[in-house]
Structure formats: C-alpha cells, structure tokens
Design an enzyme around this catalytic site. Structure first.
Site, PDB file in Angstrom:
ATOM      1  N   PHE A 181     -36.093 -22.009 -79.815  1.00  0.00           N
ATOM      2  CA  PHE A 181     -35.713 -20.625 -80.072  1.00  0.00           C
ATOM      3  C   PHE A 181     -35.493 -19.915 -78.729  1.00  0.00           C
ATOM      4  O   PHE A 181     -36.296 -20.057 -77.807  1.00  0.00           O
ATOM      5  CB  PHE A 181     -36.816 -19.937 -80.873  1.00  0.00           C
ATOM      6  CG  PHE A 181     -36.414 -18.602 -81.404  1.00  0.00           C
ATOM      7  CD1 PHE A 181     -35.503 -18.508 -82.447  1.00  0.00           C
ATOM      8  CD2 PHE A 181     -36.905 -17.442 -80.853  1.00  0.00           C
ATOM      9  CE1 PHE A 181     -35.112 -17.276 -82.933  1.00  0.00           C
ATOM     10  CE2 PHE A 181     -36.518 -16.200 -81.334  1.00  0.00           C
ATOM     11  CZ  PHE A 181     -35.616 -16.117 -82.379  1.00  0.00           C
ATOM     12  N   TYR A 188     -44.973 -12.597 -89.862  1.00  0.00           N
ATOM     13  CA  TYR A 188     -44.061 -11.932 -90.807  1.00  0.00           C
ATOM     14  C   TYR A 188     -43.162 -12.890 -91.576  1.00  0.00           C
ATOM     15  O   TYR A 188     -42.356 -12.449 -92.378  1.00  0.00           O
ATOM     16  CB  TYR A 188     -43.227 -10.850 -90.116  1.00  0.00           C
ATOM     17  CG  TYR A 188     -42.507 -11.246 -88.843  1.00  0.00           C
ATOM     18  CD1 TYR A 188     -41.372 -12.057 -88.879  1.00  0.00           C
ATOM     19  CD2 TYR A 188     -42.935 -10.778 -87.616  1.00  0.00           C
ATOM     20  CE1 TYR A 188     -40.710 -12.392 -87.723  1.00  0.00           C
ATOM     21  CE2 TYR A 188     -42.282 -11.117 -86.439  1.00  0.00           C
ATOM     22  CZ  TYR A 188     -41.166 -11.922 -86.500  1.00  0.00           C
ATOM     23  OH  TYR A 188     -40.513 -12.248 -85.351  1.00  0.00           O
ATOM     24  N   LYS A 189     -43.294 -14.197 -91.312  1.00  0.00           N
ATOM     25  CA  LYS A 189     -42.489 -15.173 -92.048  1.00  0.00           C
ATOM     26  C   LYS A 189     -43.303 -15.664 -93.245  1.00  0.00           C
ATOM     27  O   LYS A 189     -43.512 -14.911 -94.191  1.00  0.00           O
ATOM     28  CB  LYS A 189     -42.069 -16.300 -91.104  1.00  0.00           C
ATOM     29  CG  LYS A 189     -41.167 -15.820 -89.946  1.00  0.00           C
ATOM     30  CD  LYS A 189     -40.820 -16.981 -89.020  1.00  0.00           C
ATOM     31  CE  LYS A 189     -40.026 -16.512 -87.803  1.00  0.00           C
ATOM     32  NZ  LYS A 189     -38.641 -16.126 -88.142  1.00  0.00           N
ATOM     33  N   ASP A 226     -45.265 -23.271 -80.235  1.00  0.00           N
ATOM     34  CA  ASP A 226     -44.762 -22.119 -80.982  1.00  0.00           C
ATOM     35  C   ASP A 226     -44.813 -22.481 -82.467  1.00  0.00           C
ATOM     36  O   ASP A 226     -44.127 -23.406 -82.905  1.00  0.00           O
ATOM     37  CB  ASP A 226     -43.329 -21.817 -80.514  1.00  0.00           C
ATOM     38  CG  ASP A 226     -42.732 -20.615 -81.218  1.00  0.00           C
ATOM     39  OD1 ASP A 226     -43.174 -20.279 -82.340  1.00  0.00           O
ATOM     40  OD2 ASP A 226     -41.794 -20.018 -80.665  1.00  0.00           O
ATOM     41  N   ARG A 233     -29.182 -21.127 -93.286  1.00  0.00           N
ATOM     42  CA  ARG A 233     -30.591 -21.512 -93.245  1.00  0.00           C
ATOM     43  C   ARG A 233     -31.236 -21.022 -94.535  1.00  0.00           C
ATOM     44  O   ARG A 233     -31.172 -19.828 -94.846  1.00  0.00           O
ATOM     45  CB  ARG A 233     -31.252 -20.903 -92.017  1.00  0.00           C
ATOM     46  CG  ARG A 233     -32.616 -21.489 -91.726  1.00  0.00           C
ATOM     47  CD  ARG A 233     -33.167 -21.025 -90.393  1.00  0.00           C
ATOM     48  NE  ARG A 233     -33.512 -19.608 -90.432  1.00  0.00           N
ATOM     49  CZ  ARG A 233     -34.260 -18.991 -89.505  1.00  0.00           C
ATOM     50  NH1 ARG A 233     -34.702 -19.675 -88.462  1.00  0.00           N
ATOM     51  NH2 ARG A 233     -34.535 -17.713 -89.595  1.00  0.00           N
TER      52      ARG A 233
END
Lengths: 420, 420
Positions: free
Chosen positions: B129, B231-232, B206, B380
C-alpha cells in the site's frame, strides 16, 4: 467583609448587560450540573453537535457507507476555512484539521528544521506545555541540534526581550505558546515573530489556549507556522482533531516527514513514490477520525459565527471580575493571583496560587464547581466566554471563599490529580 | 449458460447453513440500501454503536465534561485488550489504539531503525500500500538508509523465497503487509518473521486487511511490531483510530520519536524532560479522538465476541463462492481473477481484473451494488464475513453478469474514482 459591590445583584447586572449572554443557549447545559470552570480543558457540547453527530453515525456511516468519503474528505479543510477569517486571521487554505496537536508540532517543527539546514539551534520556553518540549527534545536528539531555553515567568509569562536576546543567525526555529497553559499570560506574538524573522528563523506558535479566546494575528504578524487544539475554547469534543496552519507562501517550500497517503499529490493514483500535494494538504498524513471531526465542525461553526472580538471582550471582563473577587475575598486566605494582572496580557483563564491547591480543588468540586488543577499548587480557572456567566463566577468564588474561611478543605487528600 | 448449481436457491441454502448468519442483525442495514461489497474499505455500523455514541456525546461530553477523562483515558488500552486474545493472538498490554495507521507506521518503523543503528537496509514490498512505501522513503532519506525492494506479484502476493533472499546482516527492518491490499493475497507471516529474526532484523507487519478477517499469529510467530486500522473488518467507523502492537519483550527497549505527553511516564507531572512510560503507552502521542474511539470499541467488541476462527471459515466460503461465480459467469466476458485461487492464500476480499473495471464499477453501483475499485483495472470485492450473505454475492454477481453481457457499462465515463 463582603463589599457592597460584589453581591449577586451586581453579577446579575453584568450578565444582563452581556452582549454574548444568548450564546449560552447554543450549548447543552444540565440545570443541575456543576458550575463549569474548565472549558479551557474541554469545552462544552454544542446543542447542534448532538443531532449532527447522530446524523453522521446513523445516516452517513450507516447509510452512505463508503460513499461518505466523497464529502468527509473535505471536512478538515472545511473546518480550517471556518476558522481562517473570523477566528484566526488566516486565509482559506492556510488551516486544516489533522492528527493531534503533538503530531502536528512534530511535523511542522521537523519541516521548519529541514528548511534551515545550516542552523542548529531551537529557541524554546522552559515553562512551555510539556509536550512541546518533549517533541523538540526528540527532534534535537535526532538531528544533533541544540535547544536554547528561555524561561518564562511562571505567573507573568514570556519576557520579549529575553526571547529576542536568544535569537541569532544560528537559530533555525522558535517554538512558543501564544497563551501560557498555566498562567494564561499572552506572549507578544507580533514582536517575537518579527524579531525571529529578522534573525532568519522560522516561528511555530502553539495556539491551544488562544484559539477561540483571544485574537491571533497570524496574517498580520506573518506567522510562519502554528498548531492548536479544537477541544478547548472551540468546543469540538474530547480529543477532537487538532489544526495546523502554514503560511501560504511557505507551503510549497516545506516538507514534513510523516509522508502518508493523505499528503500525496494524487492520493488515489496509488503511485509508489511520494509526491507531496500542493498547498496545505501536504501536511496531512492518514485517514482522519470523521466522527470527532464533526464535533470540531460544530464547535468551529459557533466560533466563526460569533467572531473573536466580542469573545475577547467578554473574556477580559470575566477574568477581571474573577480577579476583583479574588482580591476582595480570597487573597486574605492565602490565595495569590498567578496570572498577569493586566487583562490585556492574559487569555480567558486565570490561575490562583495556594499551597493547598489540590485540597481546595477537591473541596470546590464537592461544592458543585469544576475547576482545573495544575500541579503542584495552582487552581486554573477557565472562563470560556461563550457560556460562562458572571453569576457563575460570583457563585463559584463565593463557595471557594466559604471553603477557605471554614478550612473544610483540610480534610481532603493531598495526593495528585489526573485531571487533564 | 447458468449452471443449475448456481441458482438463488443454492445461495439461500448456503445462508441457511451459515453459523454466522445471525451476526448480521448486529449491524444497521437499510432494507433498501445497496448490496455492500466494500466492508474492506469501511465496515458497517454496529447497532450498538448508535446508542453508545449518543451516550458518549450527550451523557459524557455534555454531562461528565472534563471528568470523562477518568475513563476515556483507558479507552485505547481497553480496545487493544479486546482485540488481543480472540482476534490478534496477542497479550493484554501489547496492543493499543493510537493515531492513524500511517502515523503508527512512522513511529514503529523509526523505533525499529533506532534499535538497529548499525544496519542500513530496509526490506519493503514495491506493491505494498502506498502509504507504507511513502513513510519508509521519508525515514530512509532522513537517516541515509537504503530501501531494498521485493516485488510481490500483483495478483498472487509475496514470494517468501524472494523476501528471504533479500535478508542479510545489513537489514534493520522488514515492512510488509500481511494481506495485500489489492489482491488479498496472504503473506507467509510466520516464515518471513522467522527468517528476518534469523538475520537479526525486526519485522513490522501492516495488518489493515487482515485484522478481523484472518487469524494473525502475532505471539505464535513472535512478531515484533504491527499496525492496522479499525475501520475495515473491525467496523469502527470512518477514520476510527488505528492500533499498534509491540511485542512485550521489546517495549522497554524501543523508543519512538513523536514524544508527546501521552507517552510520558507521569503524564500529569508536567516535568519538562521526556521520560517514556513503561509498556505500550510509550508509543502514544497526543490526546486521542474519543468519539471515534467509541466507534472502534463497538466494532471491536463484536469481533472479540465472535472470535476469528468462524470469521475466517466464512470468509473462505464467501470468497470461494465468488470465485466459482466468476468462473461460471464472468470469465467469458473478459474478467480474470486477480487474487490467489487457493482460499487458504487469500483474505476476505477477491479482486477481479477487467480492462474496463472503472466503467463496470459505475454500472454496478447504478445496479445497486457497492464494490471497491483499484486503479486502473481492478474491481475489489470485499466480502466481510459478519454481515455478507451468500445471496448478496449471488445477486451482485448476477447483476454484474448482466452488465457485462449487455455491454451497458460502455456508456460510463472512463475517468478515475476517488473511492478510498
């Protein structure tokens, strides 16, 4: 012992003449709640924030889901722009919400030091809020720099001449607080900023205790950098995101080290090489806490609507009244004013020294008053102008006088507080 | 064209047999809302969060005022401990909420580099990322270090042997993602961690796309450092605070550079010299965003209650079903699976390649499905196990097949999205 001038009727007269009296209704205030004298630590809840936060939770997070980012991503800039003109004398695009004050201090101090690579001294105030000092200790150690401390008077604040005398062509950065966290003393921001520029240094001002309580002439004084929090006089809620300010002319010349994707020029391009965004966005880092940012927006909207000048006028009137009551009622019981006596030279809080301050603090709380305490011997009394009434000051000081006169505080523990 | 095995009745049978089916009721789901396939960007709103956040606003901020800090200050540790056992295989006191993922990456990477002062290489994944890469570019430039990139396969993830081959006695730190943000490929965390330790390097993982979707053997693999967002799959709300993990044995030996007052040993002692707290608290910085942290707690409570194993099992079942539907319905229209085919080797999202992915994304949205898009040519598809049904996957893929078969997507713009 009580002068005729200091009865409750006098306080009520002051409230009746207060042009800001109506703004109190914009805040949630429980009728049986305490007299709140700590709005300089955590401001009150704006009425509007209740529904706005409920809508952000249920309607946006729950209903818009990921689509909310189409507008959440503007929130930090929106709040920055709200504060720019009426509160902080800046231009749109010079202020943005981001991270905590501490993280912002690190980013901006690091950016400033990188912009002055041939200079190795940072001027700091030994009586500044600890986090400011800690962060510079870390940066100085990383980069082999020297901290050159000046020492503010604990009650009276910074001596401008002492700061000016510390400047020289070896100074990269000056980091100071505009309003001292303990005494409330206001630093001479324009004079110090001008002197620092004269010496070729950059200046970073910590505005935590001045934003929303006193005018801050960011543009007028050509301030380079500033940070501050939104949860004190801006009433943004517990831990609401901090703000940072970078003068427009400097933005493209500075680079900060915490290079996260919110500071990237094309955030969703997913390039693997960092290319800083134009403008203030390059000082952003990661995904911002949206719900807490909505709190900050609710508070900032009120601050922007009312403007800073009437707030400043009432702040001076409230602190002056508190000083008068202190002189008339408390001084004889061992209290001493630990803030500048000139209202022009202090922000919207006053601090009282007493050797038994922590005991007094506890007794005062039990008497229905919420003050702040600063270790080891100071009561910090925040008089947030938007919702504090003169009768609140009257009643609180009246109760403190009783506590002092009766000696009832002596039964409380002497141990230290964890109040922020 | 439609195989008998892939009718809606089949999907309904899978839902009827799903042991996690009941957990969907713990989330706010609007009956006329979209089919949500982006829980890997922003998880849904837990029902409990609505009342908890309202109480935090009205009762705590509004009513407790500054007194709320007596318990708010524990919130980050509380959420960390919630995640420790059932979700992240860590011990209490090894995890804490703090800042954003990006800021945490900076802090922990910097701390690791300072702990290996004689080594000058950092191993990174060129397909990681972007924010992870940006932060290391900045740290490397500051400290004169070299980044040694490995290159994960864009669809299939990291080659463990390639990572191992990049290790050596010059490597200070290895920074990788456990689950790849684009393909969903799972890295071999235990093998890479062991090899890095063998070489004397520290490892920072990560976990943004793995926390709450796959087991993460932090203790079992003796992982040194990790960061991730809430938050995922943890459903903490937009921009809810990130977490960081530091293995207990390392905590007292590491120092991070953003030395704010929340990392100070005696935070309210107001000493002017930084003295890092014992334990995980030394990795904290400034005042945390309390309202957003309450969102994180609501989500973490659900994750802790259900545990990771059943979530993992359903995640594999959902992604496998999606792959089957892709093979049966979409492959013939130019789609290609851009995730590992082995369910053991991917997280809870699958990615599809199509040259017109952004057009498909827009058409799919208009057909009532919310997927994610990754530039330039990938859909995705997040299948968050706690609330995604097999009939959702069926219905969403059925609609995508229609869009592909009819060519209706060709009328949409080709421009890029700003979806996070």
């Amino acid at each position: 012992m009580q002068s005729a001038g200091f009865g409750v009727a006098d306080a009520q007269r002051r409230d009746a003449a207060d042009p800001l009296a109506g703004w109190r209704e914009r805040f949630v205030i429980e009728p049986d709640g305490p007299i709140y004298l700590d709005g300089n630590s955590l401001g009150r809840l704006p009425v509007a924030a209740v529904d706005e936060l409920a809508a952000a939770v249920r309607g946006e997070w729950g209903g818009e889901l990921i689509r909310g980012w189409s507008h959440w991503i503007e929130l930090g800039r929106e709040v920055g722009d709200l504060l720019a003109g009426p509160v902080l004398d800046a231009e749109p695009g010079e202020l943005v919400l981001s991270d905590s004050t501490s993280v912002n201090l690190y980013k901006l101090a690091a950016a400033a030091l990188s912009a002055r690579p041939d200079r190795h001294v940072v001027v700091v105030d030994r009586d500044n809020f600890p986090t400011d000092q800690y962060l510079l200790q870390s940066l100085a150690a990383e980069r082999g720099l020297t901290l050159r401390p000046v020492t503010a008077d604990i009650d009276d604040g910074l001596d401008t001449e002492q700061v000016v005398a510390a400047l020289g062509d070896d100074v990269a950065l000056v980091l100071l607080s505009h309003v001292a966290y303990r005494s409330g003393a206001i630093a001479d921001l324009p004079a110090i900023t001008a002197a620092a520029h004269e010496a070729g240094a950059l200046v970073l001002w910590d505005l935590c205790h001045s934003v929303g309580s006193v005018p801050v002439p960011l543009r007028a004084a050509a301030v380079d950098l500033a940070v501050g929090c939104t949860y004190k006089y801006l009433n943004g809620g517990p831990g609401s995101p901090a703000f940072l300010y970078v003068r427009r002319e400097l933005q493209s010349r500075l680079r900060q080290p915490i290079t996260g994707w919110f500071g990237q020029a094309d955030q969703f391009g997913m390039d693997s090489r960092y290319d800083p965004a134009d403008g203030i966005d390059r000082f952003l880092v990661g995904t911002p806490p949206v719900l807490s940012a909505y709190g900050a927006r609710a508070g900032a909207r009120i601050a922007a609507e009312v403007g800073i000048e009437p707030v400043r006028a009432k702040g001076m009137a409230l602190t002056s009244y508190a000083v008068e009551l202190h002189d008339a009622w408390l001084a004889e019981h061992g209290c001493r004013l630990a803030s500048p006596r000139d209202p022009q030279r202090r922000g919207a809080h006053v601090t009282l020294y007493h050797p038994n301050a922590w005991q007094l603090c506890q007794a005062w709380q039990d008497a229905g008053v919420l003050p702040d305490f600063r270790t080891p011997d100071r009561l910090r009394i925040g008089l947030a102008p938007l919702y504090t009434r003169f009768v609140d000051v009257y009643e609180a000081f009246h109760r403190l006088r009783e506590i002092l006169a009766s000696g009832s505080y002596r039964s409380y523990p002497v141990a230290r507080s964890r109040v922020t």
